[in-house]
Design an enzyme around this catalytic site. Structure first.
Site, PDB file in Angstrom:
ATOM      1  CG  ASP A 174      -6.096   8.508   5.669  1.00  5.69           C
ATOM      2  OD1 ASP A 174      -6.530   8.692   6.825  1.00  5.69           O
ATOM      3  OD2 ASP A 174      -5.888   9.427   4.872  1.00  5.69           O
ATOM      4  NE  ARG A 200      -2.614   8.515  -9.034  1.00  7.93           N
ATOM      5  CZ  ARG A 200      -3.157   8.024  -7.924  1.00  7.93           C
ATOM      6  NH1 ARG A 200      -2.376   7.563  -6.971  1.00  7.93           N
ATOM      7  NH2 ARG A 200      -4.452   8.002  -7.763  1.00  7.93           N
ATOM      8  CD  GLU A 218      -3.302  -0.163   0.746  1.00  8.45           C
ATOM      9  OE1 GLU A 218      -3.193   0.888   0.070  1.00  8.45           O
ATOM     10  OE2 GLU A 218      -4.385  -0.683   1.014  1.00  8.45           O
ATOM     11  CG  ASP A 219      -0.830   4.798  -1.722  1.00 12.18           C
ATOM     12  OD1 ASP A 219      -1.602   4.075  -1.059  1.00 12.18           O
ATOM     13  OD2 ASP A 219      -1.241   5.736  -2.434  1.00 12.18           O
ATOM     14  CG  PHE A 263      -3.914  16.805   1.585  1.00 12.37           C
ATOM     15  CD1 PHE A 263      -3.971  15.621   0.871  1.00 12.37           C
ATOM     16  CD2 PHE A 263      -4.305  17.968   0.949  1.00 12.37           C
ATOM     17  CE1 PHE A 263      -4.406  15.585  -0.442  1.00 12.37           C
ATOM     18  CE2 PHE A 263      -4.742  17.954  -0.366  1.00 12.37           C
ATOM     19  CZ  PHE A 263      -4.794  16.766  -1.060  1.00 12.37           C
TER      20      PHE A 263
END
Length: 181
Positions: A105, A168, A101-102, A155
């Site tokens: 959250d 990205r 996973e990046d 963020f």
């Protein structure tokens, strides 16, 4: 670049690519040692994982396979119902799986992926994430084994992470200076 602007949002450099590469190298060493004789399958969660997974796989020195899943929220938010747009495409029964996973959250998409993999009767599931926001995680996970960086409620964009599809491609990670997210 130290600062970038997207729409009306200002971002500042948060984690540079050199730090990212060093952390990924250490994660790759750990994973390679643990999975030395296990032939794991790495399952990347698109779109955000693509840069992280590409660099991570360069640091994995054991026989392994790679696949991807793509998830989306029905209403376009992290609160919406998750559905799969692209499946794993291989039989994972009895396999050692590492989810890549990046960012973790809320954990909603990760929980969805774990549930789907458990239905496939995999031997084990480990999670490898570049970033994790511990304060935001709403689920209990006992299989998050590798985390590059724990961050606050920031963020962030860059290195696979986007804002409305943008950023990205940036090699570094930037955080919004106006708010938390």
């Amino acid at each position: 670049m130290k600062h970038i602007k997207i729409d009306q949002l200002d971002f500042e450099l948060f984690i540079d690519y050199e730090q990212i590469k060093k952390r990924i190298r250490l994660m790759g060493i750990d994973i390679s040692m643990k999975y030395e004789a296990k032939h794991p399958v790495f399952v990347g969660v698109l779109n955000g994982c693509f840069m992280f997974m590409a660099d991570l796989m360069k640091e994995i020195h054991v026989p392994c396979e790679i696949s991807f899943v793509k998830l989306a929220s029905y209403d376009g938010t992290t609160q919406g119902s998750i559905h799969e747009l692209l499946g794993v495409g291989m039989d994972l029964k009895g396999r050692e799986v590492i989810i890549v996973e990046d960012i973790i959250d809320s954990g909603k998409s990760l929980q969805h992926t774990i549930d789907a993999l458990e239905k496939m009767e995999v031997a084990s599931i480990a999670v490898c994430a570049l970033l994790m926001k511990p304060e935001c995680v709403q689920y209990e996970f006992d299989n998050i084994m590798y985390v590059g960086f724990e961050i606050e409620k920031e963020f962030v964009v860059g290195y696979g992470l986007d804002y409305n599809g943008l950023c990205r491609n940036l090699p570094d990670i930037y955080k919004n200076v106006n708010s938390t997210g």
